[in-house]
Design a protein around this motif. Structure first.
Motif, PDB file in Angstrom:
ATOM      1  N   GLN A 184       0.811  -1.213   0.000  1.00 42.63           N
ATOM      2  CA  GLN A 184       0.000   0.000   0.000  1.00 42.63           C
ATOM      3  C   GLN A 184       0.849   1.270   0.000  1.00 42.63           C
ATOM      4  O   GLN A 184       0.344   2.352  -0.259  1.00 42.63           O
ATOM      5  N   ILE A 185       2.127   1.135   0.312  1.00 46.27           N
ATOM      6  CA  ILE A 185       3.014   2.302   0.338  1.00 46.27           C
ATOM      7  C   ILE A 185       3.553   2.529  -1.062  1.00 46.27           C
ATOM      8  O   ILE A 185       4.152   1.636  -1.658  1.00 46.27           O
ATOM      9  N   ARG A 186       3.336   3.706  -1.556  1.00 43.92           N
ATOM     10  CA  ARG A 186       3.704   4.045  -2.924  1.00 43.92           C
ATOM     11  C   ARG A 186       5.207   4.194  -3.082  1.00 43.92           C
ATOM     12  O   ARG A 186       5.865   4.811  -2.257  1.00 43.92           O
ATOM     13  N   THR A 187       5.719   3.645  -4.141  1.00 43.77           N
ATOM     14  CA  THR A 187       7.099   3.920  -4.531  1.00 43.77           C
ATOM     15  C   THR A 187       7.009   4.778  -5.788  1.00 43.77           C
ATOM     16  O   THR A 187       5.931   5.148  -6.204  1.00 43.77           O
ATOM     17  N   GLY A 188       8.084   5.075  -6.401  1.00 39.62           N
ATOM     18  CA  GLY A 188       8.050   5.892  -7.603  1.00 39.62           C
ATOM     19  C   GLY A 188       7.514   5.149  -8.814  1.00 39.62           C
ATOM     20  O   GLY A 188       7.224   5.746  -9.838  1.00 39.62           O
ATOM     21  N   LYS A 189       7.378   3.828  -8.693  1.00 39.78           N
ATOM     22  CA  LYS A 189       6.952   3.015  -9.829  1.00 39.78           C
ATOM     23  C   LYS A 189       5.470   2.681  -9.740  1.00 39.78           C
ATOM     24  O   LYS A 189       4.916   2.553  -8.661  1.00 39.78           O
ATOM     25  N   ALA A 190       4.870   2.507 -10.898  1.00 36.68           N
ATOM     26  CA  ALA A 190       3.461   2.125 -10.949  1.00 36.68           C
ATOM     27  C   ALA A 190       3.329   0.644 -10.613  1.00 36.68           C
ATOM     28  O   ALA A 190       4.089  -0.183 -11.106  1.00 36.68           O
ATOM     29  N   ALA A 193       3.300  10.461 -10.141  1.00 38.09           N
ATOM     30  CA  ALA A 193       4.212  11.598 -10.034  1.00 38.09           C
ATOM     31  C   ALA A 193       5.498  11.136  -9.362  1.00 38.09           C
ATOM     32  O   ALA A 193       5.466  10.305  -8.452  1.00 38.09           O
ATOM     33  N   PRO A 194       6.623  11.656  -9.821  1.00 39.27           N
ATOM     34  CA  PRO A 194       7.873  11.279  -9.151  1.00 39.27           C
ATOM     35  C   PRO A 194       7.841  11.749  -7.695  1.00 39.27           C
ATOM     36  O   PRO A 194       7.321  12.818  -7.390  1.00 39.27           O
ATOM     37  N   LEU A 195       8.377  10.926  -6.831  1.00 40.55           N
ATOM     38  CA  LEU A 195       8.355  11.255  -5.410  1.00 40.55           C
ATOM     39  C   LEU A 195       9.441  12.270  -5.075  1.00 40.55           C
ATOM     40  O   LEU A 195      10.566  12.168  -5.555  1.00 40.55           O
ATOM     41  N   THR A 196       9.084  13.220  -4.238  1.00 37.69           N
ATOM     42  CA  THR A 196      10.079  14.175  -3.761  1.00 37.69           C
ATOM     43  C   THR A 196      10.840  13.536  -2.606  1.00 37.69           C
ATOM     44  O   THR A 196      10.411  12.521  -2.048  1.00 37.69           O
ATOM     45  N   GLU A 197      11.935  14.128  -2.240  1.00 36.74           N
ATOM     46  CA  GLU A 197      12.740  13.605  -1.131  1.00 36.74           C
ATOM     47  C   GLU A 197      11.909  13.566   0.154  1.00 36.74           C
ATOM     48  O   GLU A 197      11.981  12.615   0.936  1.00 36.74           O
ATOM     49  N   GLU A 198      11.101  14.587   0.335  1.00 37.73           N
ATOM     50  CA  GLU A 198      10.273  14.670   1.537  1.00 37.73           C
ATOM     51  C   GLU A 198       9.240  13.541   1.590  1.00 37.73           C
ATOM     52  O   GLU A 198       9.064  12.899   2.629  1.00 37.73           O
ATOM     53  N   THR A 199       8.574  13.277   0.462  1.00 34.09           N
ATOM     54  CA  THR A 199       7.580  12.202   0.455  1.00 34.09           C
ATOM     55  C   THR A 199       8.254  10.839   0.579  1.00 34.09           C
ATOM     56  O   THR A 199       7.708   9.939   1.211  1.00 34.09           O
ATOM     57  N   ARG A 200       9.431  10.697   0.010  1.00 37.17           N
ATOM     58  CA  ARG A 200      10.169   9.435   0.161  1.00 37.17           C
ATOM     59  C   ARG A 200      10.460   9.159   1.632  1.00 37.17           C
ATOM     60  O   ARG A 200      10.289   8.046   2.113  1.00 37.17           O
ATOM     61  N   LYS A 201      10.898  10.196   2.339  1.00 35.96           N
ATOM     62  CA  LYS A 201      11.194  10.030   3.763  1.00 35.96           C
ATOM     63  C   LYS A 201       9.927   9.713   4.547  1.00 35.96           C
ATOM     64  O   LYS A 201       9.945   8.897   5.471  1.00 35.96           O
ATOM     65  N   GLU A 260      12.731   0.069   1.933  1.00 35.28           N
ATOM     66  CA  GLU A 260      13.395   1.364   2.083  1.00 35.28           C
ATOM     67  C   GLU A 260      14.301   1.645   0.893  1.00 35.28           C
ATOM     68  O   GLU A 260      14.340   2.771   0.384  1.00 35.28           O
ATOM     69  N   LYS A 261      15.004   0.631   0.449  1.00 37.18           N
ATOM     70  CA  LYS A 261      15.884   0.779  -0.709  1.00 37.18           C
ATOM     71  C   LYS A 261      15.060   1.145  -1.944  1.00 37.18           C
ATOM     72  O   LYS A 261      15.438   2.023  -2.721  1.00 37.18           O
ATOM     73  N   ASP A 262      13.922   0.480  -2.088  1.00 32.16           N
ATOM     74  CA  ASP A 262      13.021   0.755  -3.208  1.00 32.16           C
ATOM     75  C   ASP A 262      12.475   2.182  -3.134  1.00 32.16           C
ATOM     76  O   ASP A 262      12.373   2.873  -4.143  1.00 32.16           O
ATOM     77  N   LEU A 263      12.141   2.614  -1.926  1.00 32.65           N
ATOM     78  CA  LEU A 263      11.594   3.962  -1.754  1.00 32.65           C
ATOM     79  C   LEU A 263      12.633   5.048  -2.016  1.00 32.65           C
ATOM     80  O   LEU A 263      12.316   6.090  -2.580  1.00 32.65           O
ATOM     81  N   MET A 264      13.843   4.814  -1.599  1.00 30.21           N
ATOM     82  CA  MET A 264      14.866   5.855  -1.713  1.00 30.21           C
ATOM     83  C   MET A 264      15.542   5.879  -3.085  1.00 30.21           C
ATOM     84  O   MET A 264      16.284   6.810  -3.388  1.00 30.21           O
ATOM     85  N   ALA A 265      15.277   4.866  -3.912  1.00 30.61           N
ATOM     86  CA  ALA A 265      15.844   4.860  -5.265  1.00 30.61           C
ATOM     87  C   ALA A 265      15.172   5.949  -6.094  1.00 30.61           C
ATOM     88  O   ALA A 265      13.959   6.101  -6.073  1.00 30.61           O
ATOM     89  N   VAL A 266      15.974   6.700  -6.797  1.00 32.04           N
ATOM     90  CA  VAL A 266      15.425   7.810  -7.589  1.00 32.04           C
ATOM     91  C   VAL A 266      15.151   7.347  -9.000  1.00 32.04           C
ATOM     92  O   VAL A 266      15.797   6.576  -9.581  1.00 32.04           O
TER      93      VAL A 266
END
Length: 185
Positions: A26-32, A103-111, A179-185
């Motif tokens: 349920q937690i969004r990453t940058g990928k669809a 939408a691409p995740l910003t650093e703030e939303t990633r955190k 976390e690795k998936d979330l922080m990957a740009v």
């Protein structure tokens, strides 16, 4: 008896791990990914129905989800349900289907999402520890009732401790991957 307690604890721990995997989905990453829309409920003839029950959700490309309703007249309701689901997603209605650009995740939303992932992982750890506590309590009760010896209790406790270490390692690994998936740009 000890094996039954261990088996029960293991089953419950597996359910906690599955629950964690669902929470991570349920937690969004940058990928669809279609699981992002897993919590969306659509009013369908007066009943709230999961989106998967009224439409086909597919990944068009790495940044776009495509939602094709089974019934064309459901398009508006699906659009409205996705928009109001609190996922910060804005579907584009193309007449026969919906496109949802991620939408691409910003650093703030990633955190922020990383904090959510850590909180979900901690909930899973607490659940596993509670299961351990329950299992050890059952072993102590059996020892007190003289159904098993103290040696058997210690052996059972050691097996349960080994089990909890295994599940905590799995939780840690899953959290690290998320976390690795979330922080990957």
């Amino acid at each position: 008896m000890i094996n039954e307690i261990k088996k029960d604890a293991q089953e419950r721990m597996k359910k906690s791990l599955e629950s964690l995997a669902h929470a991570f989905g349920q937690i969004r990453t940058g990928k669809a990914h279609p699981s992002i829309l897993g919590s969306v409920m659509v009013p369908y003839y007066g009943t709230d129905t999961p989106l998967s029950g009224v439409a086909n959700v597919t990944v068009k490309d790495s940044q776009t989800l495509q939602v094709v309703p089974f019934e064309r007249n459901m398009l508006g309701a699906i659009d409205k349900a996705i928009g109001s689901a609190g996922l910060n997603l804005n579907p584009t209605n193309l007449g026969e289907l919906l496109l949802i650009k991620m939408a691409p995740l910003t650093e703030e939303t990633r955190k922020g999402f990383t904090k959510q992932a850590r909180a979900a992982a901690e909930d899973a750890r607490v659940a596993v520890r509670n299961i351990r506590r329950d299992a050890l309590g059952e072993l102590k009760k059996l020892t007190k009732d003289k159904e098993i010896s103290e040696d058997e209790e210690r052996r059972g406790s050691a097996e349960i401790d080994k089990l909890i270490k295994d599940f905590e390692a799995q939780i840690a690994k899953a959290t690290e991957e998320k976390e690795k998936d979330l922080m990957a740009v």
